[in-house]
Design a protein around this motif. Structure first.
Motif, PDB file in Angstrom:
ATOM      1  N   CYS A  59       0.829  -1.202   0.000  1.00  0.00           N
ATOM      2  CA  CYS A  59       0.000   0.000   0.000  1.00  0.00           C
ATOM      3  C   CYS A  59       0.872   1.264   0.000  1.00  0.00           C
ATOM      4  CB  CYS A  59      -0.801  -0.120   1.284  1.00  0.00           C
ATOM      5  SG  CYS A  59      -1.929   1.102   1.628  1.00  0.00           S
ATOM      6  N   GLU A  60       0.426   2.302  -0.710  1.00  0.00           N
ATOM      7  CA  GLU A  60       1.259   3.516  -0.815  1.00  0.00           C
ATOM      8  C   GLU A  60       1.277   4.354   0.469  1.00  0.00           C
ATOM      9  OE1 GLU A  60      -0.032   5.665  -4.300  1.00  0.00           O
ATOM     10  OE2 GLU A  60       0.143   3.849  -5.511  1.00  0.00           O
ATOM     11  N   GLU A  61       0.111   4.467   1.089  1.00  0.00           N
ATOM     12  CA  GLU A  61       0.001   5.284   2.315  1.00  0.00           C
ATOM     13  C   GLU A  61      -0.784   4.517   3.361  1.00  0.00           C
ATOM     14  OE1 GLU A  61      -1.213   9.659   2.383  1.00  0.00           O
ATOM     15  OE2 GLU A  61      -1.501   9.099   0.301  1.00  0.00           O
ATOM     16  N   ILE A  62      -0.280   4.522   4.593  1.00  0.00           N
ATOM     17  CA  ILE A  62      -1.006   3.860   5.686  1.00  0.00           C
ATOM     18  C   ILE A  62      -1.175   4.848   6.838  1.00  0.00           C
ATOM     19  CG2 ILE A  62      -0.966   1.970   7.371  1.00  0.00           C
ATOM     20  CD1 ILE A  62       0.975   0.524   5.345  1.00  0.00           C
ATOM     21  N   HIS A  63      -2.417   5.062   7.231  1.00  0.00           N
ATOM     22  CA  HIS A  63      -2.673   5.917   8.391  1.00  0.00           C
ATOM     23  C   HIS A  63      -3.090   5.020   9.558  1.00  0.00           C
ATOM     24  CE1 HIS A  63      -3.337   9.748   5.778  1.00  0.00           C
ATOM     25  NE2 HIS A  63      -2.128   9.245   5.712  1.00  0.00           N
ATOM     26  N   TYR A  64      -2.280   5.043  10.594  1.00  0.00           N
ATOM     27  CA  TYR A  64      -2.468   4.152  11.751  1.00  0.00           C
ATOM     28  C   TYR A  64      -3.036   4.979  12.900  1.00  0.00           C
ATOM     29  CZ  TYR A  64      -1.286   0.011  14.519  1.00  0.00           C
ATOM     30  OH  TYR A  64      -1.345  -1.147  15.273  1.00  0.00           O
ATOM     31  N   ILE A  65      -4.286   4.712  13.225  1.00  0.00           N
ATOM     32  CA  ILE A  65      -5.032   5.604  14.129  1.00  0.00           C
ATOM     33  C   ILE A  65      -5.384   4.883  15.427  1.00  0.00           C
ATOM     34  CG2 ILE A  65      -7.177   6.929  14.355  1.00  0.00           C
ATOM     35  CD1 ILE A  65      -7.181   6.865  11.148  1.00  0.00           C
ATOM     36  N   ASP A  66      -5.080   5.518  16.556  1.00  0.00           N
ATOM     37  CA  ASP A  66      -5.498   4.928  17.848  1.00  0.00           C
ATOM     38  C   ASP A  66      -5.569   6.042  18.883  1.00  0.00           C
ATOM     39  OD1 ASP A  66      -5.399   1.703  18.810  1.00  0.00           O
ATOM     40  OD2 ASP A  66      -5.436   3.216  20.396  1.00  0.00           O
ATOM     41  N   SER A  67      -6.462   5.859  19.869  1.00  0.00           N
ATOM     42  CA  SER A  67      -6.596   6.886  20.913  1.00  0.00           C
ATOM     43  C   SER A  67      -5.645   6.625  22.076  1.00  0.00           C
ATOM     44  CB  SER A  67      -8.040   6.931  21.425  1.00  0.00           C
ATOM     45  OG  SER A  67      -8.388   5.673  21.947  1.00  0.00           O
ATOM     46  N   SER A  68      -4.921   5.513  22.038  1.00  0.00           N
ATOM     47  CA  SER A  68      -3.997   5.192  23.129  1.00  0.00           C
ATOM     48  C   SER A  68      -2.554   5.435  22.698  1.00  0.00           C
ATOM     49  CB  SER A  68      -4.183   3.724  23.547  1.00  0.00           C
ATOM     50  OG  SER A  68      -3.031   3.226  24.170  1.00  0.00           O
ATOM     51  N   ASN A  73       2.803   3.648  20.609  1.00  0.00           N
ATOM     52  CA  ASN A  73       4.241   3.441  20.855  1.00  0.00           C
ATOM     53  C   ASN A  73       4.626   1.987  20.614  1.00  0.00           C
ATOM     54  OD1 ASN A  73       4.628   6.067  21.509  1.00  0.00           O
ATOM     55  ND2 ASN A  73       4.467   5.786  23.717  1.00  0.00           N
ATOM     56  N   LEU A  74       3.796   1.076  21.124  1.00  0.00           N
ATOM     57  CA  LEU A  74       4.094  -0.359  20.947  1.00  0.00           C
ATOM     58  C   LEU A  74       4.123  -0.727  19.470  1.00  0.00           C
ATOM     59  CD1 LEU A  74       1.879  -1.985  23.734  1.00  0.00           C
ATOM     60  CD2 LEU A  74       4.365  -2.103  23.564  1.00  0.00           C
ATOM     61  N   ALA A  75       3.136  -0.204  18.719  1.00  0.00           N
ATOM     62  CA  ALA A  75       3.072  -0.523  17.284  1.00  0.00           C
ATOM     63  C   ALA A  75       4.318   0.002  16.568  1.00  0.00           C
ATOM     64  CB  ALA A  75       1.804   0.074  16.680  1.00  0.00           C
ATOM     65  N   GLN A  76       4.723   1.223  16.906  1.00  0.00           N
ATOM     66  CA  GLN A  76       5.904   1.813  16.237  1.00  0.00           C
ATOM     67  C   GLN A  76       7.165   1.032  16.570  1.00  0.00           C
ATOM     68  OE1 GLN A  76       6.142   6.235  15.981  1.00  0.00           O
ATOM     69  NE2 GLN A  76       4.228   6.148  17.086  1.00  0.00           N
ATOM     70  N   LYS A  77       7.324   0.659  17.855  1.00  0.00           N
ATOM     71  CA  LYS A  77       8.514  -0.113  18.262  1.00  0.00           C
ATOM     72  C   LYS A  77       8.533  -1.453  17.541  1.00  0.00           C
ATOM     73  CE  LYS A  77       9.586   1.628  22.807  1.00  0.00           C
ATOM     74  NZ  LYS A  77       8.869   1.576  24.061  1.00  0.00           N
ATOM     75  N   LYS A  78       7.368  -2.102  17.508  1.00  0.00           N
ATOM     76  CA  LYS A  78       7.282  -3.435  16.889  1.00  0.00           C
ATOM     77  C   LYS A  78       7.679  -3.362  15.420  1.00  0.00           C
ATOM     78  CE  LYS A  78       4.183  -6.064  18.752  1.00  0.00           C
ATOM     79  NZ  LYS A  78       2.872  -6.527  19.166  1.00  0.00           N
ATOM     80  N   ILE A  79       7.200  -2.348  14.751  1.00  0.00           N
ATOM     81  CA  ILE A  79       7.422  -2.257  13.305  1.00  0.00           C
ATOM     82  C   ILE A  79       8.876  -1.886  13.005  1.00  0.00           C
ATOM     83  CG2 ILE A  79       6.877   0.136  12.567  1.00  0.00           C
ATOM     84  CD1 ILE A  79       5.159  -2.976  11.354  1.00  0.00           C
ATOM     85  N   GLN A  80       9.476  -1.068  13.902  1.00  0.00           N
ATOM     86  CA  GLN A  80      10.880  -0.691  13.679  1.00  0.00           C
ATOM     87  C   GLN A  80      11.829  -1.863  13.907  1.00  0.00           C
ATOM     88  OE1 GLN A  80      10.973   2.748  16.150  1.00  0.00           O
ATOM     89  NE2 GLN A  80      10.010   3.993  14.570  1.00  0.00           N
ATOM     90  N   SER A  81      11.385  -2.845  14.702  1.00  0.00           N
ATOM     91  CA  SER A  81      12.253  -4.005  14.953  1.00  0.00           C
ATOM     92  C   SER A  81      12.205  -5.003  13.787  1.00  0.00           C
ATOM     93  CB  SER A  81      11.848  -4.697  16.263  1.00  0.00           C
ATOM     94  OG  SER A  81      10.578  -5.283  16.097  1.00  0.00           O
ATOM     95  N   HIS A  82      11.316  -4.780  12.834  1.00  0.00           N
ATOM     96  CA  HIS A  82      11.272  -5.623  11.630  1.00  0.00           C
ATOM     97  C   HIS A  82      11.917  -4.854  10.481  1.00  0.00           C
ATOM     98  CE1 HIS A  82       8.411  -7.885  13.971  1.00  0.00           C
ATOM     99  NE2 HIS A  82       8.410  -8.830  13.058  1.00  0.00           N
ATOM    100  N   ASP A  83      12.421  -5.612   9.525  1.00  0.00           N
ATOM    101  CA  ASP A  83      13.155  -4.953   8.442  1.00  0.00           C
ATOM    102  C   ASP A  83      12.238  -4.752   7.229  1.00  0.00           C
ATOM    103  OD1 ASP A  83      15.263  -3.821   7.195  1.00  0.00           O
ATOM    104  OD2 ASP A  83      16.154  -5.722   6.529  1.00  0.00           O
ATOM    105  N   PHE A  84      11.221  -3.878   7.404  1.00  0.00           N
ATOM    106  CA  PHE A  84      10.297  -3.641   6.291  1.00  0.00           C
ATOM    107  C   PHE A  84      10.754  -2.439   5.465  1.00  0.00           C
ATOM    108  CE2 PHE A  84       7.212  -5.859   9.065  1.00  0.00           C
ATOM    109  CZ  PHE A  84       6.856  -6.851   8.173  1.00  0.00           C
TER     110      PHE A  84
END
Ligand code: SAM
Length: 223
Positions: A59-68, A73-84
């Motif tokens: 996908c070209e653009e992904i908007h990741y939305i959450d009120s927490s 933070n957890l999602a960002q850390k998790k994704i940075q630990s993978h080599d995408f």
């Protein structure tokens, strides 16, 4: 309503209670998605789905939305630990969709996994309409959530599970409702028709792939 306190435990609790069933439900229709330009992953929590989404969808653009903030933070850390590749295409938004508007328009994919069940009927109606009005005329919607359905045994089992979960989330996160509202009618009313549907955990969860069908036909398509 605030999921910060339970954010660090959410993934572990899910595995203990439901094993792999919630993740199978979230990812059931990923391989059936067409090419997507702009996706909104809403109330998407700790990032478990995002990793699978990136594996399947270019996908070209992904908007990741959450009120927490903790979930974000957890999602960002998790994704940075993978080599995408192309992590810059993901933008994280700290928004409460019961109050705030969608961050942008023209989404051709909406994902709501175990998110719409946190709202009472009135808020659910507002949130679904708000999301739908940010979508293209032929957008897809990936939906996964709990349900009370099936034969007498399945329904009784689901009622017990759902009541227990609502009590837990009321105490732990202060969710605004104690009962599950099925959003099918709202999704239908906003033009999102079912393309595929499947159940998990003996009918306790349902995954759906929907697509908007009230596509506006342009002059160039008519002639
Ligand atoms: C039950 S959790 C589900 C998380 C994830 N989608 C999953 O499948 O595990 C609900 C998520 O929705 C978020 N949420 C709850 N109310 C929200 C709101 N009004 N606007 C945006 N996100 C919200 C919570 O912070 C939480 O991450």
């Amino acid at each position: 309503m605030n999921f910060n306190r339970i954010a660090p435990w959410f993934g572990r609790l899910e595995k203990i209670v439901f094993r792999d069933q919630m993740q199978l439900c979230r990812t059931a229709f990923l391989s059936e998605l067409p090419a997507i330009k702009k996706a909104a992953l809403i109330g998407e929590g700790n990032g478990n789905f995002l990793i699978q989404f990136l594996c399947h969808c270019n996908c070209e653009e992904i908007h990741y939305i959450d009120s927490s903030t903790q979930m974000l933070n957890l999602a960002q850390k998790k994704i940075q630990s993978h080599d995408f590749p192309g992590l810059a295409r993901i933008e994280y938004y700290h928004l409460d969709l019961s109050l705030d508007g969608m961050p942008d328009q023209n989404y051709d994919l909406i994902v709501t996994n175990f998110f719409l069940d946190v709202f009472n009927e009135t808020t659910l109606d507002k949130v679904v309409s708000k999301i739908a009005s940010s979508c293209t005329q032929d957008a897809h919607w990936l939906y996964a959530d709990f349900q009370v359905s099936g034969n007498r045994f399945q329904r009784c089992r689901a009622i017990v599970w759902v009541k227990t979960m609502y009590l837990f989330f009321k105490l732990a996160a202060g969710i605004e409702t104690m009962s599950l509202t099925d959003p099918s009618t709202l999704l239908d009313r906003n033009g999102f028709q079912i393309k595929g549907s499947t159940e998990f955990d003996n009918g306790l969860m349902r995954a759906e792939l929907r697509q908007r069908k009230n596509k506006v036909v342009s002059d160039s398509e008519l002639f």
